[in-house]
Design an enzyme around this catalytic site. Structure first.
Site, PDB file in Angstrom:
ATOM      1  N   THR A 142       0.959  -1.298   0.020  1.00 12.88           N
ATOM      2  CA  THR A 142      -0.031  -0.100   0.081  1.00 12.88           C
ATOM      3  C   THR A 142       0.795   1.257  -0.014  1.00 12.88           C
ATOM      4  OG1 THR A 142      -0.090  -0.428   2.383  1.00 12.88           O
ATOM      5  CG2 THR A 142      -2.196  -1.093   0.991  1.00 12.88           C
ATOM      6  N   ILE A 183      12.691  15.247  -2.860  1.00 10.16           N
ATOM      7  CA  ILE A 183      11.365  15.873  -3.305  1.00 10.16           C
ATOM      8  C   ILE A 183      11.771  17.662  -3.373  1.00 10.16           C
ATOM      9  CG2 ILE A 183       9.057  16.870  -2.839  1.00 10.16           C
ATOM     10  CD1 ILE A 183       8.556  13.534  -2.133  1.00 10.16           C
ATOM     11  N   LEU A 185      14.506  19.129  -3.866  1.00  6.44           N
ATOM     12  CA  LEU A 185      15.451  19.313  -4.658  1.00  6.44           C
ATOM     13  C   LEU A 185      15.017  19.191  -5.987  1.00  6.44           C
ATOM     14  CD1 LEU A 185      18.753  19.681  -4.402  1.00  6.44           C
ATOM     15  CD2 LEU A 185      17.414  19.662  -2.530  1.00  6.44           C
ATOM     16  N   ASP A 307       7.293   0.686   0.005  1.00  9.70           N
ATOM     17  CA  ASP A 307       7.456   1.775   0.951  1.00  9.70           C
ATOM     18  C   ASP A 307       6.620   1.514   2.278  1.00  9.70           C
ATOM     19  OD1 ASP A 307       8.723   3.171  -0.936  1.00  9.70           O
ATOM     20  OD2 ASP A 307       7.235   4.907  -1.101  1.00  9.70           O
ATOM     21  N   HIS A 316      12.421   1.159  -7.607  1.00 11.17           N
ATOM     22  CA  HIS A 316      13.034  -0.091  -7.901  1.00 11.17           C
ATOM     23  C   HIS A 316      13.140  -1.054  -6.693  1.00 11.17           C
ATOM     24  CE1 HIS A 316      15.885   3.329  -7.461  1.00 11.17           C
ATOM     25  NE2 HIS A 316      16.725   2.356  -6.757  1.00 11.17           N
ATOM     26  N   HIS A 439      35.120   4.796 -25.969  1.00  8.48           N
ATOM     27  CA  HIS A 439      35.336   6.008 -26.262  1.00  8.48           C
ATOM     28  C   HIS A 439      34.959   6.987 -27.357  1.00  8.48           C
ATOM     29  CE1 HIS A 439      38.318   9.452 -25.662  1.00  8.48           C
ATOM     30  NE2 HIS A 439      38.233   9.498 -27.188  1.00  8.48           N
TER      31      HIS A 439
HETATM   32  P1  FAD Z   1       2.963   3.366  -4.058  1.00  8.34           P
HETATM   33  O1  FAD Z   1       3.733   3.449  -5.304  1.00  8.34           O
HETATM   34  O2  FAD Z   1       2.929   4.263  -2.955  1.00  8.34           O
HETATM   35  O3  FAD Z   1       1.733   2.321  -4.400  1.00  8.34           O
HETATM   36  C1  FAD Z   1       0.806   1.928  -3.426  1.00  8.34           C
HETATM   37  C2  FAD Z   1      -0.487   1.899  -3.985  1.00  8.34           C
HETATM   38  O4  FAD Z   1      -1.369   1.406  -3.247  1.00  8.34           O
HETATM   39  C3  FAD Z   1      -1.132   3.114  -4.452  1.00  8.34           C
HETATM   40  O5  FAD Z   1      -1.753   3.129  -5.781  1.00  8.34           O
HETATM   41  C4  FAD Z   1      -2.142   3.156  -3.383  1.00  8.34           C
HETATM   42  O6  FAD Z   1      -3.507   3.962  -4.000  1.00  8.34           O
HETATM   43  C5  FAD Z   1      -2.720   1.882  -3.120  1.00  8.34           C
HETATM   44  N1  FAD Z   1      -3.349   1.715  -1.961  1.00  8.34           N
HETATM   45  C6  FAD Z   1      -2.895   2.083  -0.649  1.00  8.34           C
HETATM   46  N2  FAD Z   1      -3.924   1.800   0.229  1.00  8.34           N
HETATM   47  C7  FAD Z   1      -4.729   0.806  -0.251  1.00  8.34           C
HETATM   48  C8  FAD Z   1      -5.908   0.220  -0.062  1.00  8.34           C
HETATM   49  N3  FAD Z   1      -6.177   0.121   1.390  1.00  8.34           N
HETATM   50  N4  FAD Z   1      -6.578  -0.533  -0.879  1.00  8.34           N
HETATM   51  C9  FAD Z   1      -6.339  -0.310  -2.116  1.00  8.34           C
HETATM   52  N5  FAD Z   1      -5.022   0.179  -2.586  1.00  8.34           N
HETATM   53  C10 FAD Z   1      -4.498   0.963  -1.784  1.00  8.34           C
HETATM   54  N6  FAD Z   1      11.409   6.734  -6.511  1.00  8.34           N
HETATM   55  C11 FAD Z   1      12.290   6.292  -7.381  1.00  8.34           C
HETATM   56  O7  FAD Z   1      12.922   5.243  -7.226  1.00  8.34           O
HETATM   57  N7  FAD Z   1      12.503   6.993  -8.262  1.00  8.34           N
HETATM   58  C12 FAD Z   1      12.188   8.379  -8.444  1.00  8.34           C
HETATM   59  O8  FAD Z   1      12.321   9.135  -9.454  1.00  8.34           O
HETATM   60  C13 FAD Z   1      11.031   8.715  -7.532  1.00  8.34           C
HETATM   61  N8  FAD Z   1      10.736   9.802  -7.550  1.00  8.34           N
HETATM   62  C14 FAD Z   1       9.360  10.438  -6.822  1.00  8.34           C
HETATM   63  C15 FAD Z   1       8.981  11.634  -6.714  1.00  8.34           C
HETATM   64  C16 FAD Z   1       7.896  11.937  -6.077  1.00  8.34           C
HETATM   65  C17 FAD Z   1       7.336  13.162  -6.057  1.00  8.34           C
HETATM   66  C18 FAD Z   1       7.411  10.841  -4.874  1.00  8.34           C
HETATM   67  C19 FAD Z   1       6.448  11.283  -3.894  1.00  8.34           C
HETATM   68  C20 FAD Z   1       8.159   9.555  -4.798  1.00  8.34           C
HETATM   69  C21 FAD Z   1       9.212   9.331  -5.792  1.00  8.34           C
HETATM   70  N9  FAD Z   1       9.638   7.995  -5.616  1.00  8.34           N
HETATM   71  C22 FAD Z   1      10.827   7.912  -6.460  1.00  8.34           C
HETATM   72  C23 FAD Z   1       9.326   7.072  -4.482  1.00  8.34           C
HETATM   73  C24 FAD Z   1       8.386   6.069  -5.287  1.00  8.34           C
HETATM   74  O9  FAD Z   1       7.406   6.621  -5.702  1.00  8.34           O
HETATM   75  C25 FAD Z   1       8.141   4.965  -4.397  1.00  8.34           C
HETATM   76  O10 FAD Z   1       9.085   4.568  -3.643  1.00  8.34           O
HETATM   77  C26 FAD Z   1       7.318   3.971  -4.772  1.00  8.34           C
HETATM   78  O11 FAD Z   1       6.099   4.378  -5.422  1.00  8.34           O
HETATM   79  C27 FAD Z   1       6.866   2.870  -3.634  1.00  8.34           C
HETATM   80  O12 FAD Z   1       6.095   1.918  -4.374  1.00  8.34           O
HETATM   81  P2  FAD Z   1       5.045   0.836  -3.697  1.00  8.34           P
HETATM   82  O13 FAD Z   1       4.335  -0.007  -4.625  1.00  8.34           O
HETATM   83  O14 FAD Z   1       5.776   0.498  -2.303  1.00  8.34           O
HETATM   84  O15 FAD Z   1       3.917   2.094  -3.153  1.00  8.34           O
HETATM   85  P1  NAD Z   2      13.686  12.914   2.287  1.00  5.85           P
HETATM   86  O1  NAD Z   2      13.701  12.128   3.660  1.00  5.85           O
HETATM   87  O2  NAD Z   2      14.675  12.802   1.137  1.00  5.85           O
HETATM   88  O3  NAD Z   2      13.977  14.610   2.888  1.00  5.85           O
HETATM   89  C1  NAD Z   2      13.205  15.128   3.878  1.00  5.85           C
HETATM   90  C2  NAD Z   2      13.988  16.306   4.486  1.00  5.85           C
HETATM   91  O4  NAD Z   2      13.257  17.038   5.403  1.00  5.85           O
HETATM   92  C3  NAD Z   2      15.484  16.076   5.082  1.00  5.85           C
HETATM   93  O5  NAD Z   2      16.494  16.729   4.823  1.00  5.85           O
HETATM   94  C4  NAD Z   2      15.052  16.447   6.591  1.00  5.85           C
HETATM   95  O6  NAD Z   2      16.321  16.730   7.442  1.00  5.85           O
HETATM   96  C5  NAD Z   2      14.267  17.448   6.376  1.00  5.85           C
HETATM   97  N1  NAD Z   2      13.241  17.905   7.539  1.00  5.85           N
HETATM   98  C6  NAD Z   2      12.559  17.217   8.223  1.00  5.85           C
HETATM   99  N2  NAD Z   2      11.857  17.877   9.121  1.00  5.85           N
HETATM  100  C7  NAD Z   2      12.124  19.056   8.929  1.00  5.85           C
HETATM  101  C8  NAD Z   2      11.754  20.399   9.432  1.00  5.85           C
HETATM  102  N3  NAD Z   2      10.773  20.562  10.458  1.00  5.85           N
HETATM  103  N4  NAD Z   2      12.002  21.720   8.819  1.00  5.85           N
HETATM  104  C9  NAD Z   2      13.050  21.468   7.821  1.00  5.85           C
HETATM  105  N5  NAD Z   2      13.358  20.507   7.520  1.00  5.85           N
HETATM  106  C10 NAD Z   2      12.840  19.259   7.788  1.00  5.85           C
HETATM  107  O7  NAD Z   2      12.045  13.212   2.117  1.00  5.85           O
HETATM  108  P2  NAD Z   2      11.284  13.795   0.719  1.00  5.85           P
HETATM  109  O8  NAD Z   2      12.315  14.628   0.004  1.00  5.85           O
HETATM  110  O9  NAD Z   2       9.922  14.196   1.299  1.00  5.85           O
HETATM  111  O10 NAD Z   2      11.292  12.301  -0.149  1.00  5.85           O
HETATM  112  C11 NAD Z   2      10.324  11.141   0.629  1.00  5.85           C
HETATM  113  C12 NAD Z   2      10.654  10.099  -0.067  1.00  5.85           C
HETATM  114  O11 NAD Z   2      10.551   9.897  -1.405  1.00  5.85           O
HETATM  115  C13 NAD Z   2      12.285   9.761   0.096  1.00  5.85           C
HETATM  116  O12 NAD Z   2      12.413   8.694   0.790  1.00  5.85           O
HETATM  117  C14 NAD Z   2      12.636   9.237  -1.471  1.00  5.85           C
HETATM  118  O13 NAD Z   2      13.533   8.356  -1.254  1.00  5.85           O
HETATM  119  C15 NAD Z   2      11.544   9.310  -2.085  1.00  5.85           C
HETATM  120  N6  NAD Z   2      11.897  10.097  -3.521  1.00  5.85           N
HETATM  121  C16 NAD Z   2      12.690   9.364  -4.166  1.00  5.85           C
HETATM  122  C17 NAD Z   2      13.111  10.207  -5.634  1.00  5.85           C
HETATM  123  C18 NAD Z   2      14.197   9.757  -6.219  1.00  5.85           C
HETATM  124  O14 NAD Z   2      14.381   8.469  -6.001  1.00  5.85           O
HETATM  125  N7  NAD Z   2      14.582  10.443  -7.289  1.00  5.85           N
HETATM  126  C19 NAD Z   2      12.420  11.320  -5.865  1.00  5.85           C
HETATM  127  C20 NAD Z   2      11.520  12.015  -4.883  1.00  5.85           C
HETATM  128  C21 NAD Z   2      11.190  11.153  -3.863  1.00  5.85           C
END
Ligand code: FAD
Ligand code: NAD
Length: 460
Positions: A142, A183, A185, A307, A316, A439
């Site tokens: 989820t 997020i 950045l 997650d 991944h 190269h």
């Molecule tokens: P999710 O992708 O969160 O999927 C869970 C699904 O479960 C959702 O569709 C939700 O609707 C569904 N669900 C929840 N509860 C229920 C329920 N009770 N019944 C039915 N359905 C339900 N990771 C990367 O590796 N590379 C990136 O570039 C990257 N960029 C990101 C950018 C952003 C803005 C964010 C927010 C995250 C990013 N992530 C990235 C993190 C990545 O999205 C997650 O790590 C990944 O989606 C986790 O996969 P998951 O299948 O565990 O959960």
């Molecule tokens: P993050 O954990 O990467 O960063 C959160 C930041 O917020 C930290 O630097 C923390 O010190 C700071 N922080 C916490 N409390 C604070 C406060 N009170 N005031 C100021 N700063 C505070 O979390 P995110 O950027 O929200 O990303 C969430 C998750 O989504 C990450 O675990 C990441 O792996 C995933 N994600 C991955 C990608 C990618 O793989 N390219 C992209 C987006 C998100």
């Protein structure tokens, strides 16, 4: 009532991949997803839409500021935000439809609704067409949701999470980011490139915790030059939309004002109304579903991945766990090597790492040697006009085994695959140094950094 071998709750990268793999393993599979689109956070409101906007905003920045350097003359460059958004939406739409096709191909039964565990292998599907399904095994996938922060009133319009920041209808003049994590950045770069004044407030004294500190420090300097303003050591205590402005307060500081505020202080597991108590599934001290090395929860026949369980919140990583769990449920061997899971930050240039950071090695007292090589000394990087950053390799001081690789530079996210393969295969720095790299390619920096571990780099 149909009895499924496996019911997956959640169709993100963890859940949908597990469903496909389980079907390939010959199991009768159902997947319950509450959203209309399959693909989870990653496809709908995460990885994919953010990269679509990063690419579009980067092209705009390139056309506006850097093309002249290549002898390409472009005048009056502008952008159409609505078109950027519709391109993003159509990429997301295409990919989520693709998963529907994969579900049909693998004969996975899809249920649209909120899944709730009832115990004894039963799952209730709540929504427009409520029903109950019976399974021999259940996989909780989820995912996660944006973490709240005390005092920060997210209203979804002015004070927002990443989901809304992927769909702003116009470029905010001032955008405050709470948290200098991934997020903050990535989305900070998007809106800064399109013209927003971006201030990043970070609690720690550094940006990007978890990334090798030396690399993160170099990145901070470069992103500051690009226009992001970092204020570290700031503990945000409140943020709200009041009298037409967003007001943000930090401990001991004057309040700041902006048009929009993006909260990006991490994500928390999505476990609400999931029926975990009824099913006997226990959480750990941080609210994540507790699992053993085989993704088994405290309840018989119930597994969890992605997650919602401990570990890096990466798509991944969720996929690897999905495959391993589906294999284990089918009676096969399944395993994830967490040391070889790369992470990438899609800034310009990108930041990528795999294995241990230098801080982790120091803390664990593991003896190491390091080699590094700058993109400035690489022919392809020069031709591309992307010479910032470097490759850094950490190898065991005695065995020469690669312990970590960290790249800040062009296409770092693609280059890191070589490092992940090297770690997975237990390669040494010498193995990489002796491998021919075409190269002129950016990957030659990896070979040179491996040579540099013994001070034998050729081009520096
Ligand atoms: P999710 O992708 O969160 O999927 C869970 C699904 O479960 C959702 O569709 C939700 O609707 C569904 N669900 C929840 N509860 C229920 C329920 N009770 N019944 C039915 N359905 C339900 N990771 C990367 O590796 N590379 C990136 O570039 C990257 N960029 C990101 C950018 C952003 C803005 C964010 C927010 C995250 C990013 N992530 C990235 C993190 C990545 O999205 C997650 O790590 C990944 O989606 C986790 O996969 P998951 O299948 O565990 O959960
Ligand atoms: P993050 O954990 O990467 O960063 C959160 C930041 O917020 C930290 O630097 C923390 O010190 C700071 N922080 C916490 N409390 C604070 C406060 N009170 N005031 C100021 N700063 C505070 O979390 P995110 O950027 O929200 O990303 C969430 C998750 O989504 C990450 O675990 C990441 O792996 C995933 N994600 C991955 C990608 C990618 O793989 N390219 C992209 C987006 C998100």
């Amino acid at each position: 009532m149909d009895i499924f071998d496996l019911v997956v709750v959640g169709a993100g990268p963890g859940g949908y991949v597990a469903a496909i793999r389980a079907a390939q393993n010959g199991l009768k599979v159902a997947c319950v997803e509450k959203e209309a689109q399959l693909g989870g956070t990653c496809l709908r409101v995460g990885c994919i839409p953010s990269k679509a906007l990063l690419e579009a905003s980067e092209l705009y920045k390139l056309a506006r500021t850097n093309l002249g350097e290549f002898g390409v003359v472009s005048k009056e460059v502008s952008f159409d935000l609505a078109k950027m958004m519709s391109r993003k939406d159509s990429i997301v739409g295409g990919l989520t439809k693709g998963i529907e096709g994969l579900f049909r191909k693998h004969k996975i039964t899809r249920f649209h609704g909120h899944g709730r565990l009832l115990g004894n292998g039963k799952v209730a599907v709540e929504g427009d067409s409520p029903t109950e399904i019976q399974a021999r095994n259940i996989l909780i996938a989820t995912g996660s949701i944006s973490a709240p922060l005390k005092g920060v009133k997210v209203d979804g319009t002015h004070v927002v999470t990443s989901t809304e920041a992927l769909s702003f209808a116009e470029v905010p003049k001032q955008l405050i980011l709470i948290g200098a994590g991934v997020i903050g950045l990535e989305l900070g770069c998007v809106w800064s490139r399109l013209g927003a004044k971006v201030i990043v407030l970070e609690y720690l004294d550094r940006i990007l915790p978890g990334i090798d500190a030396e690399i993160a420090n170099e990145a901070r300097k470069l992103f500051t030059k690009q226009g992001l303003e970092f204020r570290t050591g700031m503990r945000v205590t409140s943020a709200e939309f009041k009298d037409g402005r967003c007001v943000v307060t930090c401990d001991g500081q004057e309040p700041l004002e902006a048009d929009k505020v993006l909260l990006g202080v991490g994500r928390i597991p999505c476990t609400s109304n999931l029926g975990l108590d009824a099913a006997g599934v226990k959480l750990d001290e941080r609210g994540r579903v507790a699992v053993d090395a085989h993704f088994h929860t405290s309840a018989e026949g119930i597994y969890a991945i992605g997650d919602v369980i401990p570990g890096p919140m990466l798509a991944h990583k969720a996929e690897e766990e999905g495959v391993a769990a589906a294999d284990i449920i089918a009676g096969k061997y399944g395993h994830v090597n967490y040391n070889a899971i790369p992470s990438v930050v899609y800034t310009d240039p990108e930041i990528a790492g795999v294995g241990k950071t230098e801080e982790q090695l120091k803390e664990a007292g593991i003896p190491y040697k390091k080699g590094s090589f700058p993109f400035m000394a690489n022919g392809r990087a020069r031709a591309l006009g992307h010479t910032d950053g470097r490759v850094k390799i950490l190898a065991h001081a005695e065995t020469d085994r690669i312990l970590g690789m960290h790249i800040f530079g062009p296409r770092a996210g693609d280059l890191i695959a070589e490092a992940a393969t090297a770690i997975e295969f237990g390669a040494s720095a010498e193995d990489i140094a002796r491998t021919s790299h075409a190269h002129p390619t950016l990957a030659e920096c990896i070979k040179e950094a491996a040579l540099a571990v013994e001070g034998q780099q050729i081009h520096m």
